[in-house]
Write a protein that holds these residues in place. Structure first.
Motif, mmCIF file in Angstrom:
data_model
loop_
_atom_site.group_PDB
_atom_site.id
_atom_site.type_symbol
_atom_site.label_atom_id
_atom_site.label_comp_id
_atom_site.label_asym_id
_atom_site.label_seq_id
_atom_site.Cartn_x
_atom_site.Cartn_y
_atom_site.Cartn_z
ATOM 1 N N TYR A 1 0.847 -1.200 0.000
ATOM 2 C CA TYR A 1 0.000 0.000 0.000
ATOM 3 C C TYR A 1 0.879 1.245 0.000
ATOM 4 C CZ TYR A 1 -4.003 -2.990 0.906
ATOM 5 O OH TYR A 1 -4.983 -3.946 0.788
ATOM 6 N N PRO A 2 0.341 2.403 -0.429
ATOM 7 C CA PRO A 2 -1.057 2.623 -0.818
ATOM 8 C C PRO A 2 -1.359 2.109 -2.219
ATOM 9 C CG PRO A 2 0.197 4.631 -1.104
ATOM 10 C CD PRO A 2 1.137 3.639 -0.473
ATOM 11 N N VAL A 3 -2.664 1.848 -2.471
ATOM 12 C CA VAL A 3 -3.135 1.506 -3.809
ATOM 13 C C VAL A 3 -4.218 2.514 -4.193
ATOM 14 C CG1 VAL A 3 -2.612 -0.940 -3.597
ATOM 15 C CG2 VAL A 3 -4.868 -0.113 -2.929
ATOM 16 N N THR A 4 -4.287 2.811 -5.473
ATOM 17 C CA THR A 4 -5.231 3.811 -5.961
ATOM 18 C C THR A 4 -5.967 3.275 -7.178
ATOM 19 O OG1 THR A 4 -3.817 5.624 -5.193
ATOM 20 C CG2 THR A 4 -5.470 6.159 -6.849
ATOM 21 N N LEU A 5 -7.248 3.551 -7.263
ATOM 22 C CA LEU A 5 -8.006 3.226 -8.457
ATOM 23 C C LEU A 5 -9.078 4.283 -8.677
ATOM 24 C CD1 LEU A 5 -10.603 0.381 -7.907
ATOM 25 C CD2 LEU A 5 -9.299 1.316 -6.013
ATOM 26 N N ARG B 1 -14.132 9.234 -9.286
ATOM 27 C CA ARG B 1 -13.486 9.529 -8.014
ATOM 28 C C ARG B 1 -12.213 8.698 -7.893
ATOM 29 N NH1 ARG B 1 -17.080 11.785 -4.027
ATOM 30 N NH2 ARG B 1 -15.719 10.976 -2.393
ATOM 31 N N LYS B 2 -11.170 9.319 -7.364
ATOM 32 C CA LYS B 2 -9.920 8.602 -7.126
ATOM 33 C C LYS B 2 -9.954 8.047 -5.698
ATOM 34 C CE LYS B 2 -6.020 9.946 -8.832
ATOM 35 N NZ LYS B 2 -4.769 10.690 -9.138
ATOM 36 N N LEU B 3 -9.868 6.737 -5.598
ATOM 37 C CA LEU B 3 -9.865 6.076 -4.298
ATOM 38 C C LEU B 3 -8.446 5.648 -3.965
ATOM 39 C CD1 LEU B 3 -12.975 3.715 -4.679
ATOM 40 C CD2 LEU B 3 -12.917 6.100 -3.891
ATOM 41 N N THR B 4 -7.961 6.057 -2.799
ATOM 42 C CA THR B 4 -6.632 5.680 -2.345
ATOM 43 C C THR B 4 -6.742 4.950 -1.015
ATOM 44 O OG1 THR B 4 -5.582 7.549 -3.461
ATOM 45 C CG2 THR B 4 -4.325 6.483 -1.705
ATOM 46 N N PHE B 5 -6.167 3.777 -0.945
ATOM 47 C CA PHE B 5 -6.228 2.954 0.258
ATOM 48 C C PHE B 5 -4.824 2.818 0.843
ATOM 49 C CE2 PHE B 5 -9.816 1.841 -2.349
ATOM 50 C CZ PHE B 5 -10.853 1.679 -1.452
ATOM 51 N N GLU C 1 -17.075 9.892 3.178
ATOM 52 C CA GLU C 1 -15.675 10.325 3.216
ATOM 53 C C GLU C 1 -15.384 11.151 4.457
ATOM 54 O OE1 GLU C 1 -12.446 12.321 0.137
ATOM 55 O OE2 GLU C 1 -14.569 12.756 -0.094
ATOM 56 N N GLN C 2 -16.355 11.952 4.885
ATOM 57 C CA GLN C 2 -16.179 12.802 6.069
ATOM 58 C C GLN C 2 -15.993 11.989 7.343
ATOM 59 O OE1 GLN C 2 -19.565 15.431 6.055
ATOM 60 N NE2 GLN C 2 -18.883 16.533 4.226
ATOM 61 N N VAL C 3 -16.519 10.769 7.363
ATOM 62 C CA VAL C 3 -16.363 9.918 8.552
ATOM 63 C C VAL C 3 -15.310 8.832 8.317
ATOM 64 C CG1 VAL C 3 -18.692 10.363 9.393
ATOM 65 C CG2 VAL C 3 -18.285 8.421 7.854
ATOM 66 N N GLY C 4 -14.479 9.034 7.296
ATOM 67 C CA GLY C 4 -13.357 8.141 7.068
ATOM 68 C C GLY C 4 -13.672 6.873 6.305
ATOM 69 N N ALA C 5 -14.785 6.863 5.573
ATOM 70 C CA ALA C 5 -15.177 5.666 4.832
ATOM 71 C C ALA C 5 -15.028 5.883 3.332
ATOM 72 C CB ALA C 5 -16.616 5.285 5.159
ATOM 73 N N ASP C 6 -14.405 4.949 2.666
ATOM 74 C CA ASP C 6 -14.392 4.950 1.211
ATOM 75 C C ASP C 6 -15.691 4.336 0.704
ATOM 76 O OD1 ASP C 6 -11.781 5.986 0.209
ATOM 77 O OD2 ASP C 6 -10.981 4.428 1.534
ATOM 78 N N SER C 7 -15.986 4.588 -0.556
ATOM 79 C CA SER C 7 -17.192 4.034 -1.167
ATOM 80 C C SER C 7 -16.857 3.555 -2.565
ATOM 81 C CB SER C 7 -18.305 5.091 -1.220
ATOM 82 O OG SER C 7 -17.866 6.271 -1.886
ATOM 83 N N TYR C 8 -17.522 2.489 -2.973
ATOM 84 C CA TYR C 8 -17.222 1.882 -4.267
ATOM 85 C C TYR C 8 -18.516 1.527 -4.972
ATOM 86 C CZ TYR C 8 -15.564 -1.538 -7.716
ATOM 87 O OH TYR C 8 -15.312 -2.217 -8.878
ATOM 88 N N ASP D 1 -10.878 -5.164 -9.090
ATOM 89 C CA ASP D 1 -10.901 -3.998 -8.204
ATOM 90 C C ASP D 1 -10.841 -4.411 -6.742
ATOM 91 O OD1 ASP D 1 -10.971 -2.282 -10.346
ATOM 92 O OD2 ASP D 1 -13.101 -1.788 -10.160
ATOM 93 N N MET D 2 -11.622 -5.422 -6.362
ATOM 94 C CA MET D 2 -11.583 -5.884 -4.983
ATOM 95 C C MET D 2 -10.226 -6.518 -4.665
ATOM 96 S SD MET D 2 -14.410 -4.983 -3.559
ATOM 97 C CE MET D 2 -14.410 -3.543 -4.644
ATOM 98 N N GLY D 3 -9.662 -7.207 -5.638
ATOM 99 C CA GLY D 3 -8.337 -7.773 -5.435
ATOM 100 C C GLY D 3 -7.298 -6.700 -5.185
ATOM 101 N N LYS D 4 -7.420 -5.587 -5.885
ATOM 102 C CA LYS D 4 -6.474 -4.482 -5.711
ATOM 103 C C LYS D 4 -6.684 -3.795 -4.370
ATOM 104 C CE LYS D 4 -4.641 -0.458 -8.170
ATOM 105 N NZ LYS D 4 -4.746 0.395 -9.384
ATOM 106 N N ILE D 5 -7.937 -3.528 -4.026
ATOM 107 C CA ILE D 5 -8.239 -2.832 -2.776
ATOM 108 C C ILE D 5 -7.741 -3.625 -1.571
ATOM 109 C CG2 ILE D 5 -10.130 -2.133 -1.243
ATOM 110 C CD1 ILE D 5 -11.675 -1.314 -3.793
ATOM 111 N N PHE D 6 -7.929 -4.946 -1.608
ATOM 112 C CA PHE D 6 -7.586 -5.781 -0.459
ATOM 113 C C PHE D 6 -6.227 -6.465 -0.607
ATOM 114 C CE2 PHE D 6 -12.160 -5.346 -0.127
ATOM 115 C CZ PHE D 6 -12.347 -5.174 1.234
ATOM 116 N N HIS D 7 -5.507 -6.113 -1.670
ATOM 117 C CA HIS D 7 -4.177 -6.667 -1.910
ATOM 118 C C HIS D 7 -4.216 -8.186 -1.999
ATOM 119 C CE1 HIS D 7 0.015 -6.247 -2.501
ATOM 120 N NE2 HIS D 7 0.412 -6.738 -1.341
#
Length: 344
Positions: free
Chosen positions: A44-48, A53-57, A156-163, A187-193
């Motif tokens: 990490y980090p990973v981005t998609l 929207r750009k999601l960065t984990f 996002e304001q409470v620290g949660a990503d959305s997909y 996508d799920m494979g990338k998000i969860f490594h």
């Protein structure tokens, strides 16, 4: 499965459309089912990019909420990747599956004790209270404020990503194909490594489908009707599939949708006159809720004895493999077996 919202609401209420999955499309486990990799920050980090929207984990999500959305895809994908321990609340379920053990596995997932709203999904306050770090929705509908849901900005304001799942950005699943099932896995494979697990599932599915299409690609493509079994058992053509992933599945199985040209949306409302005048070579009945799809198929063929399908008693009953998710290859195989028995 994803669908346009009026259809989703109606089917959720009338047909209890729900599903889930675990394991690979063949029912085998993929790699080590522990989620050690998912709990690590290595890689990490990973981005998609997701619907603009750009999601960065910075690490793998550990509190995942799966919205209902009349979908079967998201929880199926997580379970297929061995990520069930990341789910803190799941609203998708079905009770039947082509994959052994799938229905039983989903029943074990936590639901979060949520009181759902009128759309059968998680309202804003309840969603925030779950403290998710990732929320999954099949379409953009699940994040619309006007419908009482938490928006992507509020999450996002409470620290949660959305997909939002593939083809869900504009809430129109009519263009969906099997490739979108693979994109969701990736996508799920990338998000969860756990990309290796995702690629193994995809490769297995592609291999299985290629083996089928190699045998069925020659000759005439039979015309197929795809529809849901009715809870009442009465013949109901309100939700005959016209577009979407089912058409790609049919094509890969060596068939074609007999009603593809009757609507530009996912479903067509076919009159009995139109159905009677159409040459239907085979019927695919999708089991929903507590319905009996086999009994429904037999009743349907009896109602229209002029169909080639009735004369040859050609039908197949399916469930979650017909929807967006990791087991489309099972649907392709099952349909091909009835459309092209000599090639099976």
């Amino acid at each position: 499965m994803s669908m346009n919202r009026p259809a989703a609401a109606a089917l959720t209420a009338a047909l209890c459309l729900l599903t889930a999955a675990c394991g690979s499309s063949s029912g085998d486990e993929v790699g080590d089912r522990s989620t050690e990799a998912a709990g690590s920050t290595s890689g990490y980090p990973v981005t998609l990019d997701n619907c603009g929207r750009k999601l960065t984990f910075e690490k793998a999500p550990s509190r995942v909420v799966v919205m209902n959305g009349a979908s079967v895809a998201e929880v199926s994908t997580l379970l297929a990747l061995g990520l069930e321990d990341r789910i803190v609340a799941n609203q998708q379920g079905y009770g039947r599956s082509e994959v052994p053990g799938r229905a039983e596995a989903v029943k074990k997932l936590p639901t979060g004790g949520i009181k759902l709203n009128g759309a059968g999904d998680i309202p804003r306050e309840a969603m925030i209270g779950l403290r998710p770090d990732l929320t999954l929705s099949v379409t953009s509908y699940g994040f619309e404020q006007k419908n009482g849901f938490a928006t992507r900005e509020q999450l996002e304001q409470v620290g949660a990503d959305s997909y939002i799942s593939p083809q869900g950005c504009d809430d129109d699943p009519s263009r969906m194909t099997v490739a979108d099932s693979y994109q969701l896995l990736r996508d799920m494979g990338k998000i969860f490594h756990v990309g290796d697990r995702a690629e193994k599932l995809i490769a297995e599915s592609e291999k299985n489908i290629a083996a089928v299409t190699e045998k069925t690609r020659t000759g005439k493509a039979p015309k197929v009707m795809v529809l849901f079994s009715s809870p009442s058992g009465d013949i109901d053509f309100s939700y005959v599939f016209a577009k979407g992933i089912v058409n790609d599945i049919l094509a890969k199985a060596g068939g074609t949708n007999a009603f593809e040209d009757t609507a530009k949306t996912l479903f067509a409302d076919v009159s009995k006159e139109k159905a009677a005048a159409t040459d239907v070579d085979a019927v695919v009945v999708i089991g929903a809720g507590d319905t009996d799809p086999a009994a429904y198929a037999k009743k349907l063929l009896k109602e229209f004895p002029q169909w080639p399908a009735a004369k040859t008693n050609t039908y197949v009953t399916l469930s979650d493999s017909m929807y967006l998710g990791p087991s489309n290859d099972l649907a392709v195989k099952r349909i091909a077996e009835v459309l092209h028995p000599d090639a099976a």
